[in-house]
Design an enzyme around this catalytic site. Structure first.
Site, PDB file in Angstrom:
ATOM      1  N   PRO A  45       0.886  -1.178   0.167  1.00  8.33           N
ATOM      2  CA  PRO A  45      -0.062  -0.022   0.127  1.00  8.33           C
ATOM      3  C   PRO A  45       0.785   1.324   0.038  1.00  8.33           C
ATOM      4  O   PRO A  45       0.285   2.531  -0.635  1.00  8.33           O
ATOM      5  CB  PRO A  45      -0.721  -0.119   1.207  1.00  8.33           C
ATOM      6  CG  PRO A  45      -1.032  -1.675   1.506  1.00  8.33           C
ATOM      7  CD  PRO A  45       0.341  -2.225   0.987  1.00  8.33           C
ATOM      8  N   GLU A  46       2.102   1.275   0.587  1.00 10.81           N
ATOM      9  CA  GLU A  46       2.997   2.373   0.664  1.00 10.81           C
ATOM     10  C   GLU A  46       4.176   1.922   1.047  1.00 10.81           C
ATOM     11  O   GLU A  46       4.603   0.926   1.548  1.00 10.81           O
ATOM     12  CB  GLU A  46       2.542   3.347   1.718  1.00 10.81           C
ATOM     13  CG  GLU A  46       2.307   4.878   1.525  1.00 10.81           C
ATOM     14  CD  GLU A  46       0.851   5.213   0.849  1.00 10.81           C
ATOM     15  OE1 GLU A  46       0.858   5.877  -0.079  1.00 10.81           O
ATOM     16  OE2 GLU A  46       0.105   4.550   1.423  1.00 10.81           O
ATOM     17  N   THR A  47       5.203   2.750   0.189  1.00  7.18           N
ATOM     18  CA  THR A  47       6.615   2.696   0.756  1.00  7.18           C
ATOM     19  C   THR A  47       7.216   3.765   1.130  1.00  7.18           C
ATOM     20  O   THR A  47       7.005   5.047   0.413  1.00  7.18           O
ATOM     21  CB  THR A  47       7.546   2.125  -0.668  1.00  7.18           C
ATOM     22  OG1 THR A  47       7.000   0.953  -0.862  1.00  7.18           O
ATOM     23  CG2 THR A  47       8.930   1.997  -0.407  1.00  7.18           C
ATOM     24  N   VAL A  69       1.949  10.460  -2.748  1.00 11.85           N
ATOM     25  CA  VAL A  69       1.067  10.853  -2.408  1.00 11.85           C
ATOM     26  C   VAL A  69       1.320  11.982  -1.026  1.00 11.85           C
ATOM     27  O   VAL A  69       2.473  12.228  -0.848  1.00 11.85           O
ATOM     28  CB  VAL A  69       0.108   9.749  -1.201  1.00 11.85           C
ATOM     29  CG1 VAL A  69      -0.334   8.751  -2.412  1.00 11.85           C
ATOM     30  CG2 VAL A  69       1.070   9.088  -0.185  1.00 11.85           C
TER      31      VAL A  69
END
Length: 267
Positions: A45-47, A69
């Site tokens: 979902p995120e790094t 983002v």
């Protein structure tokens, strides 16, 4: 050359629950294109990418598998966990992050890690057709902030059983869609509100636990419930619990994190 990288589950104390994020501390400047390629390789979902400043604070950027983002809670919590766990910050030293949403901080507390984030109030708006058709229901409230639509529905059961048309939600002009309701009366634990968050337009059909969504949820439920502190639950398949306090236009979110993988990124 190699760089240390870890996968950390945030907003949980159990491995393989909460929301996973990869965390990588950079030793030199890297371009956004390179970071985006790494995030696509991680396919989480995120790094989060960190780079230490001379004053001991960190630059922090967040990438999904397809986009950078502006704000991300769980990868910030994971970043703080990484810095304390690996001895890059003292246990009593707050983490300070310079981001696209300004200065964010994290502190270790008895209950976990507490993030200090900006409130992102959702103002009432007319719902676009794709939103209503994509959710397949008549909402009690529709609002929007600079990132997301926020939709209140009639019950926790509706939130938990919702099966949206993700293709239609991807056409909504926003980062994503947050769906929420009051917690079910008499339930245990007694959650003040529950939510789910969908981001098909940015590469994540449903986010497991979304700190930045609670920057909109907290001020919304403050007005609805007339209180400033909440126990919240994000009812994704992995699930995640957050303790939230709203003070002076800031949202303080507390959760735990656990490292599930460490390795070396070949660069």
């Amino acid at each position: 050359m190699s760089l240390a990288i870890s996968i950390i589950d945030a907003f949980t104390k159990e491995p393989f629950r909460g929301n996973p994020a990869a965390v990588c501390v950079l030793e030199e400047e890297r371009g956004a294109e390179w970071m985006q390629r790494v995030a696509a390789e991680m396919n989480l979902p995120e790094t989060a990418f960190l780079r230490r400043r001379q004053d001991g604070s960190y630059d922090l950027r967040w990438f999904t598998s397809t986009h950078e983002v502006d704000l991300c809670g769980h990868a910030t919590l994971a970043s703080g966990h990484y810095l304390w766990t690996n001895g890059q910050l003292r246990q009593d030293e707050p983490a300070r992050f310079h981001t696209r949403s300004g200065l964010l901080t994290a502190e270790r507390t008895e209950e976990g890690i507490t993030l200090d984030f900006p409130a992102e109030r959702a103002e009432p708006v007319n719902a676009p057709e794709e939103l209503i058709e994509g959710l397949g229901l008549i909402p009690r409230f529709v609002g929007r902030n600079r990132m997301d639509y926020l939709v209140e529905v009639d019950s926790e059961a509706t939130v938990r059983t919702l099966r949206p048309d993700l293709g239609l939600l991807a056409r909504v002009e926003a980062r994503g869609v947050i769906v929420t309701s009051k917690g079910a009366p008499g339930a245990s634990p007694a959650y003040d509100f529950v939510s789910r968050a969908f981001y098909p337009a940015t590469g994540t059909d449903e986010d497991p636990v979304t700190g930045s969504a609670h920057c909109a949820l907290a001020p919304y439920w403050q007005r609805r419930l007339r209180k400033d502190e909440f126990l919240a639950y994000q009812a994704s398949a992995r699930g995640g619990e957050l303790r939230i306090a709203l003070r002076g236009g800031r949202v303080f979110m507390t959760g735990r994190a656990v490292t599930v993988l460490t390795g070396q990124l070949k660069v």
